[in-house]
Each structure stands twice: as C-alpha cells, then as structure tokens.
Design a protein around this motif. Structure first.
Motif, mmCIF file in Angstrom:
data_model
loop_
_atom_site.group_PDB
_atom_site.id
_atom_site.type_symbol
_atom_site.label_atom_id
_atom_site.label_comp_id
_atom_site.label_asym_id
_atom_site.label_seq_id
_atom_site.Cartn_x
_atom_site.Cartn_y
_atom_site.Cartn_z
ATOM 1 N N LYS A 214 0.839 -1.209 0.000
ATOM 2 C CA LYS A 214 0.000 0.000 0.000
ATOM 3 C C LYS A 214 0.873 1.258 0.000
ATOM 4 O O LYS A 214 1.755 1.424 0.827
ATOM 5 C CB LYS A 214 -0.928 0.010 1.208
ATOM 6 N N GLY A 215 0.592 2.131 -0.983
ATOM 7 C CA GLY A 215 1.319 3.387 -1.102
ATOM 8 C C GLY A 215 2.681 3.278 -1.752
ATOM 9 O O GLY A 215 3.360 4.298 -1.932
ATOM 10 N N LYS A 216 3.080 2.071 -2.134
ATOM 11 C CA LYS A 216 4.416 1.877 -2.703
ATOM 12 C C LYS A 216 4.409 2.053 -4.226
ATOM 13 O O LYS A 216 3.389 1.934 -4.895
ATOM 14 C CB LYS A 216 4.942 0.485 -2.360
ATOM 15 N N ARG A 217 5.611 2.314 -4.750
ATOM 16 C CA ARG A 217 5.804 2.485 -6.198
ATOM 17 C C ARG A 217 6.180 1.128 -6.793
ATOM 18 O O ARG A 217 7.210 0.562 -6.423
ATOM 19 C CB ARG A 217 6.908 3.502 -6.466
ATOM 20 N N GLU B 264 -5.666 1.387 -6.988
ATOM 21 C CA GLU B 264 -5.574 2.762 -6.496
ATOM 22 C C GLU B 264 -4.804 2.868 -5.183
ATOM 23 O O GLU B 264 -4.420 3.965 -4.762
ATOM 24 C CB GLU B 264 -6.967 3.345 -6.288
ATOM 25 N N ASP B 265 -4.596 1.735 -4.531
ATOM 26 C CA ASP B 265 -3.881 1.748 -3.251
ATOM 27 C C ASP B 265 -2.368 1.795 -3.418
ATOM 28 O O ASP B 265 -1.633 1.956 -2.429
ATOM 29 C CB ASP B 265 -4.244 0.511 -2.423
ATOM 30 N N VAL B 266 -1.889 1.623 -4.668
ATOM 31 C CA VAL B 266 -0.449 1.650 -4.923
ATOM 32 C C VAL B 266 -0.168 2.654 -6.041
ATOM 33 O O VAL B 266 -1.093 3.183 -6.662
ATOM 34 C CB VAL B 266 0.071 0.254 -5.327
ATOM 35 N N ARG B 267 1.102 2.883 -6.288
ATOM 36 C CA ARG B 267 1.511 3.786 -7.369
ATOM 37 C C ARG B 267 2.139 2.953 -8.478
ATOM 38 O O ARG B 267 3.256 2.460 -8.333
ATOM 39 C CB ARG B 267 2.495 4.835 -6.849
ATOM 40 N N VAL C 122 4.030 2.273 -11.804
ATOM 41 C CA VAL C 122 5.016 2.945 -12.642
ATOM 42 C C VAL C 122 5.177 2.113 -13.911
ATOM 43 O O VAL C 122 5.685 0.993 -13.870
ATOM 44 C CB VAL C 122 6.373 3.083 -11.913
#
Length: 354
Positions: free
Chosen positions: A128-131, A156-159, A161
C-alpha cells in the motif's frame, strides 16, 4: 478430403516418401523472438543447425517484446513468432489472421513480484502506497492486480510505474521504484541487487508461459515448412531432455552469462516445456475438438476480459475457435508414429531374413 487428412498425407510424403531434407531445396521461414526473454530451445536449435538439418533457411527477427511483433505479423514480415499470451490475444482480438500452434513453455516462478526490503515490504499486504514497476497491459500488470486483490488491495492503493522490463532493474537501482513484477532475466537482475521475491505465478494460483503464434496464410500455404519446423523443434526438445546444460549453452552465451549462473536463472523459472503429445491435452491446447474446454483457453478468456477492462482491446474475440490450430501437430505425431511402426516392421522383416 478433410484438412487434417491432407496434413496426414503430406506428412507421410514428407517424412517417409521423399529424399532427406539436406537433399531438398531449403525452404525459407522467418521467425520472430524477444531479446528480453529467455529462449533456450530456439537458441539451441539455431546454434546446433537443427533447422538447416530439416531443410529450412531461417531468418531471425529480433523484437524487444511480444506486442512489437504484432505489426510484423500483420505486414507478413515474419511467419512464426514466440510471444506471451497477452500479445497473442491482443492480435487475435484485433482481427490479425494469427493462430497458436502450441505452447512453447509454461512457467511457475519465472514471473515474480520482487520488493526492496528497505522499503518495508515483506509481503503483498505491505505494498500500500508503494511504487511498483509494471508493464501496463502485460502479464506483469495482470499478475500484480491478482496479487493486490489477494492482499485486500486495489490498484488505487499503490503507485503503478509503467516501465518496460529492461528499464525495471535500473529504476530499482536508482530508487525510483520500491517493487516490480516482471520475468527473467530482468527480475533476476533486481534480485542480485537485493530485491526479495514475495509472489510468483505459482503462489498466486495462475499460469503463464510462451506460445508459438503463426500467420494463418503461412500455415495453410506452407504446410511442408511447418512440418519441418515441428520436426526440428521436436529434436530440440529431445536434446534438452538428454543434455540440459549442453542445450542451455547457446542461450547463456547470447545473454552473456556463465553456464552456472544461467543454470541458476533457469532453475528459478521453474519452466516446463510441454511435449507435442501434452499439447493435445486439457492442460494445454486441448484434445482435438475440445480446445474450448482446455485450461489454456480458459486462461486466455480471463486475459481478454482484463484487456477489455484496460481498454487494450474493444471486445473479446467473437469466435475463439480460430485461435488454436493443433492440426499440424496432430499430423506430425501421426506421421512420427507411422514412421516408428514402419521402422519396427522393417527390423522384424530384416531379422526374419537372417
């Protein structure tokens, strides 16, 4: 006469009623492969001259990834292409005249989710929240969504790339991503930098692998060429079973790895290369007439739904039946069996005359 009957008649003439391939004119075949993937059997077949032995003149075309092969197939610039399931479904759904001849390999742990322990990631629930590096719209993206779902997370809980596989190791080294979902050899490159695997295809209860895709006009218009290719590929599979390390040497050289390091890479993939007979079972393309119920077909249906959701295709294929074509393999196996029987009969007759 049915199409399969025509194939069987051809194989009988090709394998048992004609001069050796070396005495025949070499038939051209253009093969596409991915430079960023592991191609053990193809590299061995080329290096060992297995295609030439069967009277084929091979032209290899290099591509960075499977999707890049689709325009070449559409333009008739390659005849056969080794790719993942995603570009195969994408091309077929978009109307390309292509078909899957067989599954080259199935991977249990080749595709892995790796993470930086320093980022506090020990399992998918920590994402969660990590790239996270993924190739959007590819099998790595599909795998990641499954991993997130099983961990109670959403995209949507992560980023996310969006990176090509080759760009993931440098991005990881530069601290631009905390984790990545990708396959060898790039996933192994990140593990050598300290990344730890926290999920695999097997752990997620999924399947993935590589398939040989052909242009339909090539298969119908050059059946003898297809049969020669299958015979060379069968020889490569037999060689691999007899001498794994020796067969891997050509691909290790292409990738630029030592034999032991490459052996370790392959061990980490947990790869299985289905035989042609296994191809015609429910675990792969299905028994003749039952392809629609095969595990691979059901897997491809799931991929199509994913691609529609990601707006990579407008709709699933209207007719899935044309995606698989096992008639060439059926014909090859029938011809090979006839050859064995003929050889046995000849041996018996020779023994009786002595």
């Amino acid at each position: 006469m049915t199409r399969l009957a025509l194939w069987l008649a051809l194989v009988g003439a090709l394998l048992f009623g004609s001069p050796p391939a070396t005495a025949q004119a070499k038939l051209p075949i253009r093969i596409g492969f991915q430079t960023g993937e592991v191609n053990v059997l193809l590299s061995h077949a080329v290096a060992a001259g297995l295609f030439e032995k069967e009277g084929l003149a091979v032209t290899l075309a290099q591509f960075p990834a499977g999707p890049a092969m689709l325009p070449a197939l559409a333009a008739g610039e390659v005849d056969l292409a080794w790719m993942g399931e995603f570009p195969a479904v994408t091309g077929y759904a978009n109307g390309l005249p292509i078909e899957i001849l067989f599954m080259e390999r199935i991977d249990a742990t080749n595709v892995r989710l790796v993470a930086n322990p320093a980022a506090g990631i020990a399992s998918p629930t920590d994402l969660k929240g990590k790239r996270i590096g993924v190739a959007i719209g590819s099998t790595s993206h599909y795998h990641l969504l499954r991993a997130l779902s099983q961990a109670g997370l959403k995209a949507e809980d992560v980023r996310l790339v969006n990176l090509t596989p080759a760009n993931m190791p440098p991005a990881y080294a530069a601290g631009q991503i905390d984790a990545a979902f990708v396959w060898e050899p790039n996933v192994g490159a990140m593990e050598r930098q300290g990344a730890k695997a926290i999920a695999t295809t097997k752990s997620l209860g999924m399947i993935t692998g590589g398939v040989w895709v052909a242009r339909k006009p090539f298969v119908t218009g050059s059946p003898e060429t297809v049969q020669r290719f299958l015979k060379a590929w069968d020889a490569a599979q037999n060689a691999y079973a007899a001498d794994p390390a020796g067969v891997r040497a050509a691909e290790a050289k292409r990738i630029g790895m030592s034999g032991p390091d490459f052996d370790a890479l392959v061990a980490g993939q947990s790869v299985a290369h289905p035989s042609f007979r296994q191809t015609l079972t429910a675990d792969f393309l299905g028994a003749p007439g039952q392809e629609g119920e095969s595990r691979l077909m059901k897997h491809l249906h799931g991929i199509a739904a994913f691609l529609v959701g990601e707006k990579r295709i407008q709709a699933p294929p209207a007719d899935w039946a044309g995606l698989f074509d096992t008639k060439p393999i059926q014909a090859y196996l029938a011809g090979a069996s006839a050859g064995v029987a003929k050889g046995v009969a000849k041996g018996v007759a020779k023994g009786a005359s002595q």
